[in-house]
Scaffold this active site. Structure first.
Site, short mmCIF file in Angstrom:
data_model
loop_
_atom_site.label_atom_id
_atom_site.label_comp_id
_atom_site.label_asym_id
_atom_site.label_seq_id
_atom_site.Cartn_x
_atom_site.Cartn_y
_atom_site.Cartn_z
N LYS A 167 0.72 -1.16 0.18
CA LYS A 167 0.00 0.03 -0.22
C LYS A 167 0.77 1.18 0.17
O LYS A 167 1.97 1.01 0.50
CB LYS A 167 -0.77 0.00 1.26
N ASP A 215 -2.43 -1.14 10.18
CA ASP A 215 -2.73 -1.32 8.91
C ASP A 215 -3.47 -2.44 8.51
O ASP A 215 -3.69 -2.43 7.02
CB ASP A 215 -1.24 -1.14 8.19
C1 LIG Z 1 1.83 4.67 9.33
C2 LIG Z 1 1.05 3.76 8.96
O1 LIG Z 1 1.49 2.57 7.94
C3 LIG Z 1 -0.08 4.49 8.07
O2 LIG Z 1 -0.84 3.67 7.34
C4 LIG Z 1 0.19 3.23 9.98
O3 LIG Z 1 -0.35 3.95 10.65
C5 LIG Z 1 0.96 2.00 10.95
O4 LIG Z 1 0.52 1.12 10.99
P1 LIG Z 1 1.32 -0.48 11.56
O5 LIG Z 1 2.64 -0.52 10.83
O6 LIG Z 1 0.17 -1.36 11.17
O7 LIG Z 1 1.41 -0.13 13.04
P2 LIG Z 1 1.24 -1.14 14.20
O8 LIG Z 1 2.07 -2.22 14.23
O9 LIG Z 1 -0.30 -1.33 14.55
O10 LIG Z 1 2.05 -0.01 15.37
C6 LIG Z 1 3.50 0.05 15.67
C7 LIG Z 1 3.52 1.29 16.38
O11 LIG Z 1 3.05 2.64 15.72
C8 LIG Z 1 2.51 3.50 16.77
N1 LIG Z 1 0.95 3.84 15.98
C9 LIG Z 1 0.75 2.93 14.94
C10 LIG Z 1 -0.44 3.20 14.49
C11 LIG Z 1 -1.30 4.41 14.89
N2 LIG Z 1 -2.19 4.60 14.38
N3 LIG Z 1 -0.66 5.03 15.81
C12 LIG Z 1 0.53 4.95 16.28
O12 LIG Z 1 0.86 5.45 17.25
C13 LIG Z 1 2.45 2.63 17.84
O13 LIG Z 1 3.43 3.27 18.63
C14 LIG Z 1 2.62 1.39 17.70
O14 LIG Z 1 3.33 0.71 18.85
N1 LIG Z 2 5.63 -11.23 6.92
C1 LIG Z 2 6.03 -10.34 7.37
N2 LIG Z 2 6.49 -9.55 6.38
C2 LIG Z 2 7.22 -8.32 6.67
N3 LIG Z 2 7.44 -8.10 7.89
C3 LIG Z 2 7.15 -8.83 8.82
C4 LIG Z 2 6.47 -9.92 8.72
N4 LIG Z 2 6.24 -10.68 9.86
C5 LIG Z 2 6.80 -9.76 10.63
N5 LIG Z 2 7.30 -8.74 10.25
C6 LIG Z 2 8.15 -7.79 10.90
O1 LIG Z 2 7.36 -6.53 10.88
C7 LIG Z 2 8.12 -5.31 10.76
C8 LIG Z 2 7.63 -4.28 10.08
O2 LIG Z 2 6.82 -4.75 8.91
P1 LIG Z 2 6.72 -4.14 7.55
O3 LIG Z 2 8.24 -4.29 6.94
O4 LIG Z 2 5.71 -4.35 6.77
O5 LIG Z 2 6.54 -2.51 7.99
P2 LIG Z 2 6.28 -1.30 6.98
O6 LIG Z 2 6.47 -1.34 5.75
O7 LIG Z 2 7.08 -0.11 7.88
O8 LIG Z 2 4.93 -1.31 7.37
P3 LIG Z 2 3.89 0.04 7.75
O9 LIG Z 2 3.76 0.60 6.65
O10 LIG Z 2 2.46 -1.20 8.03
O11 LIG Z 2 4.15 0.47 9.17
C9 LIG Z 2 9.35 -6.03 9.93
O12 LIG Z 2 10.67 -5.28 10.03
C10 LIG Z 2 9.42 -7.35 10.67
O13 LIG Z 2 10.38 -7.47 11.60
#
Ligand SMILES: C[C@](O)(CO)[C@H](O)COP(=O)(O)OP(=O)(O)OC[C@H]1O[C@@H](n2ccc(N)nc2=O)[C@H](O)[C@@H]1O
Ligand SMILES: Nc1ncnc2c1ncn2[C@@H]1O[C@H](COP(=O)(O)OP(=O)(O)OP(=O)(O)O)[C@@H](O)[C@H]1O
EC number: 2.7.1.148
Length: 285
Positions: free
Chosen positions: A8, A131
């Site tokens: 996304k 997300d």
């Molecule tokens: C930045 C975005 O990717 C935008 O779509 C999302 O808001 C993040 O979603 P995500 O990666 O699925 O995040 P999560 O794995 O749920 O949360 C990781 C950390 O990000 C922070 N977090 C996340 C989502 C949110 N709405 N508020 C937050 O403050 C929290 O500290 C949380 O512990």
């Molecule tokens: N199937 C998976 N694919 C990717 N990362 C994973 C998976 N399972 C666990 N993780 C852990 O989750 C962490 C963050 O995931 P990801 O790389 O998707 O983050 P991101 O791209 O920043 O996503 P977001 O935009 O939701 O914040 C990775 O660094 C990894 O340690």
């Protein structure tokens, strides 16, 4: 069963306030792009996950955790082997982990004859990542609250060409949010935002509140955005980073790619607007 687990991008991301649970309320319009991991799910004696990234081959893998919750909630005494070909880079802001978790849920629920309701899938998905609920819907959606309120748009976005560029470093989502200095955002009208997108396309709404936080932590990402902007006349941090995307025609994409050195990952793709109803049709009929 084999499913594509799409990435996304956030076309717009406003962060409103910090909530009592430590998360932040957001208003975002998120679209899938035609860039995916491939997930294959096969019956097996024991639940396991295997990917082409050794650091993800353990029980904290979000697809593994998603499948575990699926079997617990459905009380089905069965197991599967999940093979994932990862293409979406990690810590890139492209939602790869959340996508894998959500598509695993959708695929398992289809394999097991829709034993769980869509609301139950939403419940499970939110426990796996903010997300994650978004990925239970097709194409582009307005996303609110901490990510669990998802409202499908009533129009399709054009499949415009995009380039995504990721620098070597990744960004922790937690760090991006915790380093953010909140500005008062009480004037965001969701319907006006959607209307602006409908009339003017993505360029009319592109904005990301997390840029200020991430650029302070990693000035090199701000520099990357500026260089891409000079060529494409638009560019935005993807979610919490570290990648940057831009809408760019072929010649601009070529210019961006030739500007980059070996340390960068890049992907040319398009907005996804034809995902198909294979995994979703059952819930939407
Ligand atoms: C930045 C975005 O990717 C935008 O779509 C999302 O808001 C993040 O979603 P995500 O990666 O699925 O995040 P999560 O794995 O749920 O949360 C990781 C950390 O990000 C922070 N977090 C996340 C989502 C949110 N709405 N508020 C937050 O403050 C929290 O500290 C949380 O512990
Ligand atoms: N199937 C998976 N694919 C990717 N990362 C994973 C998976 N399972 C666990 N993780 C852990 O989750 C962490 C963050 O995931 P990801 O790389 O998707 O983050 P991101 O791209 O920043 O996503 P977001 O935009 O939701 O914040 C990775 O660094 C990894 O340690």
């Amino acid at each position: 069963m084999i499913v594509k687990s799409y990435a996304k991008i956030n076309l717009v991301l406003y962060v409103l306030n910090k909530r009592p649970d430590g998360y932040h309320d957001i208003i975002s319009i998120i679209t899938k792009v035609d860039f995916f991991d491939l997930i294959e799910i096969k019956p097996s004696g024991i639940l396991s996950v295997l990917t082409n990234k050794p650091e993800l081959n353990n029980n904290s893998n979000l697809a593994f955790r998603s499948a575990k919750k699926f079997f617990e909630e459905s009380r089905i005494k069965d197991a599967v082997k999940i093979d994932i070909q990862k293409h979406i880079p990690l810590e890139a802001g492209l939602g790869g982990g959340s996508s894998n978790a959500a598509y695993t849920l959708l695929a398992l629920n289809k394999m097991y004859d829709y034993v769980l309701s869509f609301d139950k899938l939403l419940d499970i998905s939110l426990q796996l990542g903010s997300d994650c609920p978004f990925f239970l819907y097709e194409n582009a959606n307005l996303v609110c609250s901490k990510g669990e309120q998802v409202y499908p748009l009533d129009f399709l976005l054009k499949p415009q060409p995009i380039i995504i560029v990721k620098p070597e470093m990744g960004v922790s989502t937690k760090l991006a949010y915790s380093n953010l200095i909140l500005t008062k955002r009480n004037n965001i009208n969701k319907m006006t935002l959607v209307d602006r997108l409908k009339k003017g396309g993505p360029l009319a709404i592109m904005h990301n509140d997390l840029e200020s936080s991430v650029f302070k932590l990693y000035p090199a990402i701000e520099y990357l955005k500026r260089k891409i902007y000079e060529i494409a006349q638009n560019a935005l941090l993807c979610g919490s980073g570290s990648s940057v995307f831009a809408f760019a025609e072929n010649c601009e994409r070529q210019q961006i790619i030739s500007m980059l050195d070996d340390g960068y990952f890049f992907k040319t793709t398009t907005i996804l607007n034809n995902e198909g109803r294979d995994l979703y049709g059952h819930y939407r009929s």
